[in-house]
Motif scaffolding. Structure first.
Motif, mmCIF file in Angstrom:
data_model
loop_
_atom_site.group_PDB
_atom_site.id
_atom_site.type_symbol
_atom_site.label_atom_id
_atom_site.label_comp_id
_atom_site.label_asym_id
_atom_site.label_seq_id
_atom_site.Cartn_x
_atom_site.Cartn_y
_atom_site.Cartn_z
ATOM 1 N N MET A 323 47.909 93.198 23.124
ATOM 2 C CA MET A 323 48.391 93.484 21.769
ATOM 3 C C MET A 323 47.278 94.167 20.981
ATOM 4 S SD MET A 323 49.459 90.903 18.619
ATOM 5 C CE MET A 323 50.960 90.252 19.339
ATOM 6 N N ILE A 324 47.650 95.228 20.269
ATOM 7 C CA ILE A 324 46.713 95.891 19.375
ATOM 8 C C ILE A 324 47.331 95.917 17.982
ATOM 9 C CG2 ILE A 324 45.554 98.052 18.792
ATOM 10 C CD1 ILE A 324 45.252 98.637 21.724
ATOM 11 N N ILE A 325 46.513 95.574 16.986
ATOM 12 C CA ILE A 325 46.935 95.563 15.586
ATOM 13 C C ILE A 325 46.215 96.689 14.862
ATOM 14 C CG2 ILE A 325 47.048 94.209 13.449
ATOM 15 C CD1 ILE A 325 46.752 91.688 15.311
ATOM 16 N N ALA A 363 51.233 96.489 17.080
ATOM 17 C CA ALA A 363 51.570 96.181 15.686
ATOM 18 C C ALA A 363 50.896 97.237 14.829
ATOM 19 C CB ALA A 363 51.087 94.786 15.307
ATOM 20 N N SER A 364 51.707 98.088 14.206
ATOM 21 C CA SER A 364 51.165 99.229 13.480
ATOM 22 C C SER A 364 51.650 99.221 12.044
ATOM 23 C CB SER A 364 51.585 100.538 14.162
ATOM 24 O OG SER A 364 50.950 101.652 13.559
ATOM 25 N N ALA A 365 50.729 99.505 11.114
ATOM 26 C CA ALA A 365 51.061 99.448 9.697
ATOM 27 C C ALA A 365 50.523 100.675 8.975
ATOM 28 C CB ALA A 365 50.482 98.181 9.066
ATOM 29 N N LEU A 394 60.637 96.386 17.865
ATOM 30 C CA LEU A 394 61.177 95.022 17.901
ATOM 31 C C LEU A 394 61.360 94.438 16.503
ATOM 32 C CD1 LEU A 394 58.973 93.508 20.760
ATOM 33 C CD2 LEU A 394 61.228 94.613 20.959
ATOM 34 N N TYR A 395 60.541 94.898 15.578
ATOM 35 C CA TYR A 395 60.536 94.315 14.233
ATOM 36 C C TYR A 395 59.997 95.349 13.269
ATOM 37 C CZ TYR A 395 59.111 91.189 10.391
ATOM 38 O OH TYR A 395 58.930 90.585 9.169
ATOM 39 N N LYS A 416 54.553 99.827 5.325
ATOM 40 C CA LYS A 416 55.340 99.866 6.550
ATOM 41 C C LYS A 416 54.639 99.027 7.617
ATOM 42 C CE LYS A 416 54.621 103.490 5.247
ATOM 43 N NZ LYS A 416 54.064 103.975 3.943
ATOM 44 N N PHE A 417 55.386 98.196 8.313
ATOM 45 C CA PHE A 417 54.826 97.379 9.386
ATOM 46 C C PHE A 417 55.847 97.295 10.511
ATOM 47 C CE2 PHE A 417 54.408 93.384 11.660
ATOM 48 C CZ PHE A 417 53.067 93.393 12.028
ATOM 49 N N THR A 418 55.422 97.609 11.711
ATOM 50 C CA THR A 418 56.321 97.516 12.865
ATOM 51 C C THR A 418 55.621 96.802 14.012
ATOM 52 O OG1 THR A 418 55.615 99.646 13.784
ATOM 53 C CG2 THR A 418 57.512 99.673 12.270
ATOM 54 N N LEU A 419 56.389 96.036 14.764
ATOM 55 C CA LEU A 419 55.923 95.496 16.035
ATOM 56 C C LEU A 419 56.722 96.202 17.126
ATOM 57 C CD1 LEU A 419 54.077 93.350 17.409
ATOM 58 C CD2 LEU A 419 56.126 91.921 17.593
#
Length: 426
Positions: A323-325, A363-365, A394-395, A416-419
């Motif tokens: 996982m990378i944030i 997880a990118s924002a 996914l989210y 904006k935030f997406t998984l």
């Protein structure tokens, strides 16, 4: 404590008679009647304007529509509209503050203790140009124009009357650029830059070791210095969401700042966590936040370096994560910078995807208000194509309930935030 000037006392409402009246072009009627709170200077038309002092109440008329706002002599936003019924006065502002306090009740009633959130989100709470962040029993006030700053004394009175506080504070800004630039930057994380001296508008200053709670985790909130006191309140629920996906995963947190996402990943059971931020002081604060929550920092990795360079080096080393944030700072502070911002986001996400095998999570924002949700998704698709992969969203989330976005003010949707699950190209 700052005394409220007599001209601003609650028993001295502003009069509606003899207000300057501005007639606006009729094509603005639909937008304004829906509730949009801004009138740009270039929308005033060619009518000769009267001499109006900054902060003066004005009445605007646009066809059959009328409303009341405050005038700003500088910056692209000439008028911020507050009400279609009356000039803003103390009872009116007190009612808005009480409503904002009531709307945050679910945060105070959660099973998991949380006492830090945005109490007033400007246009989202009907108070354009004003924000108030709550850290325990200390409120931090920010004003985004000289005109709106004339409401500050009333705001202090209203906060003291509504919220159980020990102090109401303000940090003098060290904004870069012109007043117009500050105006354009006002949405969302406009005050990310380091601020100046902290002053108490009411009550007392907080301790330097102030600790707040968020979903039963503890974080140091340094209200005296640093960006956003060391905690981006708008990502509270996204951090909690990431925790649920962290179990058994190796995690890389880029632009980690003081490590909030990393702490949640640790509580979620991540097997490895690398936190990277270019600021050494942020890295030190991240380690302190790990200690506050019972996690030994020696069991995790903390790096103080440029995240783009780190991702490039890890690509060369063929290092991978589960996982990378990515939560970078804003890449655009004006519409003119939109193209370069999208290029930066694309490059960043493509670099991260080089370190993620199919089945891994990204997880990118983005906190850049000029990049909308659709443009952000398109950027993700482009970054995945560059990396020779596909992404399955996914989210997807925007801001939490303490950063509300009115239907009539979509500019307020900045986060904006997406998984995303990484997939191989079929």
């Amino acid at each position: 404590m700052t005394r409220t000037p007599a001209s601003f006392r609650p028993n001295s409402p502003r009069k509606t008679s003899n207000l300057p009246v501005l007639i606006l072009p009729v094509q603005l009627k639909t937008r304004l009647s829906q509730g949009h709170p801004w009138v740009y200077r270039n929308q005033l038309g060619e009518t000769e304007l009267p001499q109006i002092g900054t902060g003066s109440p004005v009445e605007v008329r646009c066809g059959s529509f009328r409303a009341y706002g405050l005038w700003d002599a500088a910056g692209p936003i000439a008028i911020r509209l507050f009400s279609a019924r009356q000039v803003p006065d103390y009872p009116w502002l007190l009612e808005r503050v009480a409503l904002a306090w009531q709307n945050r009740a679910p945060l105070r009633e959660m099973a998991e203790a949380t006492n830090a959130y945005r109490l007033i989100f400007g246009e989202g709470d009907g108070l354009p140009g004003l924000t108030v962040d709550l850290y325990g029993q200390y409120a931090v006030v920010a004003t985004y124009s000289e005109g709106v700053a004339t409401l500050k004394d009333w705001l202090v009175e209203a906060l003291a009357a509504t919220v159980p506080l020990k102090g109401i504070l303000q940090r003098s800004p060290k904004r870069k650029g012109s007043p117009a630039q500050a105006d354009e930057d006002m949405i969302g994380r406009a005050q990310d830059e380091e601020g100046g001296k902290l002053t108490a508008l009411w009550g007392r200053l907080p301790p330097r070791d102030l600790i707040i709670e968020e979903h039963d985790l503890k974080f140091k909130a340094n209200l005296f210095e640093g960006q956003k006191t060391g905690l981006f309140l708008d990502h509270r629920e996204n951090r909690r969401f990431v925790q649920e996906w962290a179990a058994g995963r190796s995690v890389l947190n880029c632009f980690s700042y003081t490590g909030a996402f990393s702490v949640y990943a640790a509580r979620g059971g991540a097997t490895e966590i690398v936190s990277c931020d270019i600021a050494p002081q942020a890295t030190a604060a991240a380690q302190e936040n790990f200690r506050l929550n019972g996690f030994d920092p020696d069991n995790y990795e903390f790096l103080a370096e440029d995240c783009f360079e780190l991702l490039t080096r890890y690509t060369q080393q063929k290092r991978c994560f589960d996982m990378i944030i990515l939560d970078p700072p804003s890449f655009a502070h004006s519409k003119k910078q939109l193209y370069s911002a999208l290029r930066g986001y694309t490059r960043l996400n493509a670099l991260a995807l080089n370190l993620l095998e199919p089945g891994s999570l990204l997880a990118s924002a983005s906190c850049t208000s000029y990049v909308g949700p659709e443009a952000f998704r398109e950027m993700l698709a482009g970054a995945a194509a560059q990396a020779g992969k596909r992404l399955q969203v996914l989210y997807e989330a925007g801001q939490p309930l303490d950063h509300p976005v009115p239907a009539h003010f979509l500019e307020g949707r900045y986060l904006k935030f997406t998984l995303n699950r990484v997939q191989a190209v079929p």
